[in-house]
Motif scaffolding. Structure first.
Motif, short mmCIF file in Angstrom:
data_model
loop_
_atom_site.label_atom_id
_atom_site.label_comp_id
_atom_site.label_asym_id
_atom_site.label_seq_id
_atom_site.Cartn_x
_atom_site.Cartn_y
_atom_site.Cartn_z
N ASP A 102 0.84 -1.21 0.00
CA ASP A 102 0.00 0.00 0.00
C ASP A 102 0.87 1.25 0.00
OD1 ASP A 102 -2.27 1.46 -0.18
OD2 ASP A 102 -3.07 0.97 1.79
N LYS A 103 1.90 1.21 -0.85
CA LYS A 103 2.85 2.32 -0.95
C LYS A 103 2.26 3.50 -1.70
CE LYS A 103 6.97 3.76 0.10
NZ LYS A 103 7.46 3.80 1.47
N GLY A 104 1.29 3.22 -2.56
CA GLY A 104 0.66 4.31 -3.30
C GLY A 104 1.47 4.83 -4.46
N VAL A 105 2.48 4.06 -4.89
CA VAL A 105 3.29 4.46 -6.04
C VAL A 105 3.53 3.23 -6.91
CG1 VAL A 105 4.48 6.29 -4.75
CG2 VAL A 105 5.52 4.02 -4.89
N THR A 106 3.96 3.49 -8.14
CA THR A 106 4.40 2.42 -9.04
C THR A 106 5.86 2.65 -9.37
OG1 THR A 106 3.84 3.66 -11.04
CG2 THR A 106 2.09 2.29 -10.06
N VAL A 107 6.52 1.62 -9.91
CA VAL A 107 7.93 1.76 -10.29
C VAL A 107 8.09 2.83 -11.36
CG1 VAL A 107 9.94 0.57 -11.23
CG2 VAL A 107 8.40 -0.65 -9.68
N GLU A 108 7.16 2.86 -12.32
CA GLU A 108 7.21 3.87 -13.38
C GLU A 108 7.15 5.28 -12.79
OE1 GLU A 108 3.73 4.54 -16.03
OE2 GLU A 108 5.11 3.86 -17.60
N GLN A 109 6.27 5.46 -11.82
CA GLN A 109 6.13 6.76 -11.17
C GLN A 109 7.40 7.13 -10.40
OE1 GLN A 109 2.43 7.30 -8.97
NE2 GLN A 109 3.55 8.31 -7.34
N VAL A 110 7.98 6.16 -9.70
CA VAL A 110 9.22 6.40 -8.97
C VAL A 110 10.31 6.85 -9.93
CG1 VAL A 110 11.07 5.32 -7.63
CG2 VAL A 110 8.68 4.84 -7.06
N ALA A 111 10.40 6.21 -11.08
CA ALA A 111 11.42 6.58 -12.07
C ALA A 111 11.25 8.03 -12.50
CB ALA A 111 11.33 5.65 -13.28
N GLN A 112 10.02 8.44 -12.75
CA GLN A 112 9.78 9.80 -13.21
C GLN A 112 10.09 10.83 -12.12
OE1 GLN A 112 5.71 9.26 -14.34
NE2 GLN A 112 6.20 8.23 -16.27
N VAL A 113 9.72 10.52 -10.89
CA VAL A 113 9.98 11.45 -9.79
C VAL A 113 11.47 11.55 -9.50
CG1 VAL A 113 9.67 11.79 -7.30
CG2 VAL A 113 7.71 11.21 -8.74
N THR A 114 12.16 10.42 -9.49
CA THR A 114 13.60 10.46 -9.24
C THR A 114 14.32 11.20 -10.36
OG1 THR A 114 13.86 8.25 -10.21
CG2 THR A 114 13.64 8.38 -7.82
N ARG A 115 13.82 11.07 -11.59
CA ARG A 115 14.37 11.85 -12.71
C ARG A 115 14.21 13.34 -12.45
NH1 ARG A 115 11.60 12.03 -17.45
NH2 ARG A 115 9.82 12.57 -16.13
N ASN A 116 13.04 13.76 -11.96
CA ASN A 116 12.80 15.18 -11.69
C ASN A 116 13.77 15.71 -10.64
OD1 ASN A 116 10.69 15.09 -13.52
ND2 ASN A 116 9.09 14.90 -11.96
N PHE A 117 13.97 14.94 -9.58
CA PHE A 117 14.91 15.37 -8.55
C PHE A 117 16.33 15.43 -9.11
CE2 PHE A 117 11.69 14.04 -5.34
CZ PHE A 117 11.70 15.18 -4.56
N THR A 118 16.74 14.38 -9.81
CA THR A 118 18.10 14.31 -10.32
C THR A 118 18.40 15.45 -11.28
OG1 THR A 118 18.15 11.90 -10.05
CG2 THR A 118 19.74 12.87 -11.59
N GLU A 119 17.48 15.73 -12.19
CA GLU A 119 17.72 16.77 -13.18
C GLU A 119 17.76 18.16 -12.55
OE1 GLU A 119 14.90 16.32 -16.35
OE2 GLU A 119 16.02 14.65 -17.26
N SER A 120 17.14 18.31 -11.39
CA SER A 120 17.20 19.60 -10.70
C SER A 120 18.47 19.75 -9.86
CB SER A 120 15.98 19.78 -9.79
OG SER A 120 16.06 18.92 -8.67
N GLY A 121 19.24 18.65 -9.72
CA GLY A 121 20.48 18.70 -8.96
C GLY A 121 20.33 18.21 -7.53
N ILE A 122 19.25 17.49 -7.23
CA ILE A 122 19.03 16.94 -5.89
C ILE A 122 19.35 15.45 -5.91
CG2 ILE A 122 17.29 16.44 -4.12
CD1 ILE A 122 15.83 18.97 -5.01
#
Length: 731
Positions: free
Chosen positions: A470-490
């Motif tokens: 019941d994490k409320g996320v999918t692997v695809e979603q995690v990939a997109q969010v981690t991409r957003n953080f990484t590209e911003s320099g976080i």
């Protein structure tokens, strides 16, 4: 003299104080209750790792004839080198004498024992990290060699961030710990008790409160309480913190109360407020009115929850107070070349919380039935930044670790905007859920405010198991969010789990493949695998049959949290441990992505069913041409330099406005029609992140359409898209 003495017993962290006593002292300040706090852990470490402390260790080892292994014999024979270098090494790790790094990195300067055998990989691990980090790592290995000597020759229970941890882990019965406390105090105990005696003489408290966050603090807390009972019987003693909150909710053994008069559960502010009033200004009541507090009554353990007073709101508990603590004495270490782990152990951080509890509160492996997670209460962003400014003045440190279960995205946005508005320069990091609210624009905002890293639970990288969790996320979603953080320099760190109930071998292999691809696509920079543990207060622990496991319950008279169990699938999850961790170590260093997964294991595994481009496809961006009317529009950039350019063609003349923007790294220009450019320059001032005004997309659209038609055409034009790539955010 103070009424209360707040103590963190050995050991938690070397680099920064555990925040519990600072939180409590900040609260007590609001109640005008006098208190003094100490971190016994760092004080004991500094006494132990000194010339005098090491001299005694070497003498004791020789006297006890405990120097057996070849490694310990080598360390003992090099004792003069250790005694000569220990003081400058500790000073360097405390942040002094930065030039000493060059000497530390000089071959043959530090005495080397078994921990230095990993040095073949130093250039690989630290080649891009710089001289200071390399020196810290070498100095850490030096201390770990000495730690190995202490464990073998002096005290088998020693550990830098834990002490006698095994005595507190899954201790359903108090027998073993009680028996250990009847033994003679160890050398480390004697150091601890000597420092404790000095503080007791100085503070002369009426109530001593031990904060025990982990099993590795439990033994020392009991040993110190035992000493106080023997030498200062008039002083009352209480225990609170993470360990009793999770483990001691079923305590019934009366022997525990030979050491502690009171054990409090959950948020400590109200229980301690009532307890301190009872002790400091007693009303002679036989049964005091307390909150969530165990004590003895008529010879039995009694749970006193008779107060009807509500817990204090987060806005009422005050700002953490780090006074009394030796903030300049903490030691920064780098144990392994893991970028997120270095944040835990390197540098001193002010600890704060954005919100009490967890806004999600559904993960089935988590203790969500307990109040410290179940009761969610955020703190207003303005109050949070007020507290940050107070701590900067008090500690002279601008680094903050928000220790939330999962920081809420909306509050992170408000916090970032408030930091930017006040033009504060800070560095911060926290724990999150990888949810879709973390858009590319929000991540840019967080980075601009000083966010450098986030950690979050990917757990089992399988959509079926994420749904079961019941994490409320999918692997695809995690990939997109981690991409957003990484590209911003976080930087992004992922907590990874294996061995979850019903997890198959195929799912473990497929999870590893997901992780491999996430690192290969460089949307993860750090990670850590841990095996699933069944806890008593989690949904899995409360309803084990729903997850096809059979718990092995023990009689509980002391601690109750971790529960042994049998997984009916029959999978031996432990066998995957080494291969998962070894593969991850290599992926974090950007290598071995081409290795077949079978190479990491010495037993046969099935081939992965995950397509080799699964994460790559998940990261394919589809441009969005819709914006919510209530989306907040913010400009992070500077005021542009304006230049009017006159154009002529076929007898017609018109004016354009060239707008040149400068940021810290580069500059860029856009050109728009003069009238629209004038409007744009004005609106950028109004939506600047440093202003008080709030502009939504609808408000900006209305402002534009007072003068011009077709706002959407302008909003999605090339010049505006250039601005969106350079600080014009839709939040």
């Amino acid at each position: 003299m103070k009424d209360l003495l707040l103590i963190t017993p050995p050991f938690t962290q070397l680099n920064t104080p555990y925040p519990a006593t600072a939180y409590i002292k900040g609260f007590l300040n609001t109640k005008k209750v006098s208190a003094f706090q100490i971190d016994l852990g760092i004080e004991v470490i500094l006494a132990l790792f000194s010339k005098k402390g090491l001299s005694t260790i070497f003498e004791l080892a020789a006297t006890n004839n405990s120097i057996v292994s070849e490694n310990s014999q080598r360390i003992y024979s090099l004792q003069d080198d250790y005694l000569k270098t220990i003081a400058p090494i500790i000073s360097f790790l405390q942040g002094h004498n930065a030039t000493f790094a060059r000497q530390i990195c000089t071959p043959n300067f530090l005495p080397e024992a078994s921990r230095f055998q990993q040095l073949d990989d130093m250039d690989w691990a630290f080649g891009s990290m710089g001289l200071q980090d390399k020196a810290k790592h070498l100095a850490t290995l030096y201390l770990e060699d000495l730690s190995d000597f202490i464990i073998e020759c002096i005290d088998e229970n020693f550990g830098f961030s834990r002490y006698a941890e095994r005595l507190g882990r899954s201790a359903n019965s108090f027998d073993e710990l009680y028996g250990y406390l009847q033994k003679e105090a160890t050398y480390i105990d004697r150091i601890t008790l000597k420092i404790l005696e000095e503080r007791l003489q100085k503070v002369q408290p009426k109530l001593v409160c031990f904060s025990v966050p982990f099993p590795g603090n439990l033994y020392s807390a009991f040993r110190c309480a035992q000493y106080i009972k023997q030498h200062y019987p008039s002083i009352q003693i209480a225990m609170g913190g993470g360990f009793p909150n999770t483990e001691l909710r079923s305590v019934s053994d009366t022997r525990v109360f030979q050491f502690f008069d009171y054990i409090t559960l959950d948020d400590g502010e109200l229980p301690l407020d009532l307890l301190s009033k009872h002790i400091v200004a007693p009303n002679n009541s036989k049964t005091p009115v307390l909150k969530r507090t165990f004590h003895l009554k008529d010879g039995a353990v009694f749970y006193n929850n008779t107060s009807t007073q509500n817990d204090y709101k987060q806005s009422e508990i005050g700002t953490p107070d780090y006074s009394d603590l030796c903030l300049d004495k903490y030691i920064s270490v780098i144990e392994i070349a893991n970028p997120m782990h270095s944040l835990w152990s390197d540098g001193r951080w002010n600890k704060l919380t954005m919100a009490h509890g967890c806004y999600w509160g559904k993960c089935t492996f988590c203790d969500i039935s307990l109040d410290y997670i179940k009761i969610y209460e955020p703190i207003a962003a303005k109050l949070l930044v007020d507290r940050m400014e107070t701590l900067i003045k008090q500690t002279n440190e601008r680094g903050f670790h928000f220790v939330d279960e999962a920081a809420p995205p909306a509050l992170m946005r408000a916090l970032a905007l408030e930091i930017i508005k006040r033009k504060l320069t800070v560095t911060w990091w926290t724990n999150i859920r990888f949810e879709k609210s973390f858009s590319a624009n929000l991540c840019v905002l967080l980075k601009t405010s000083g966010c450098i890293a986030v950690s979050g639970g990917l757990e089992v990288a399988s959509d079926r198991l994420l749904a079961l969790i019941d994490k409320g996320v999918t692997v695809e979603q995690v990939a997109q969010v981690t991409r957003n953080f990484t590209e911003s320099g976080i930087m992004v760190h992922a907590y990874l789990m294996y061995g979850y109930p019903t997890q198959t071998v195929q799912e473990t292999v497929d999870s590893l493949e997901m992780v491999r691809q996430l690192f290969q696509m460089n949307v993860l920079q750090s990670g850590f695998w841990h095996q699933f543990a069944l806890t008593a207060h989690s949904p899995v622990g409360l309803n084990p049959s729903d997850y096809n496991i059979i718990p092995k319950y023990e009689e509980i008279t002391f601690a109750n949290n971790d529960i042994q169990f049998t997984d009916t699938t029959g999978v031996d999850h432990e066998q995957f441990s080494y291969g998962l961790k070894k593969s991850l170590f290599n992926y974090m260093h950007g290598i071995c992505f081409e290795y077949p997964l079978q190479k990491w294991f010495n037993f046969k595994i099935p081939k992965t069913t995950i397509p080799p481009n699964f994460i790559e496809k998940a990261l394919e961006i589809t441009p969005s041409f819709s914006t919510k009317s209530n989306a907040k529009i913010v400009w992070l950039g500077n005021t542009p330099i304006l230049e009017t350019i006159t154009k002529s063609k076929k007898g017609r003349t018109w004016e354009n406005l060239k707008m040149t923007f400068h940021n810290t790294a580069t500059s860029f220009s856009i050109t728009v029609e003069k009238e629209k450019g004038d409007w744009l320059a004005t609106i950028l001032e109004k939506i600047a992140a440093t202003t008080e005004d709030t502009y939504t997309y609808a408000k900006v659209k209305t402002d534009f359409e007072v003068l011009f038609p077709d706002f959407e055409l302008f909003w999605y034009s090339k010049p505006l898209n250039t601005l969106k790539d350079n600080g014009l955010l839709v939040l």
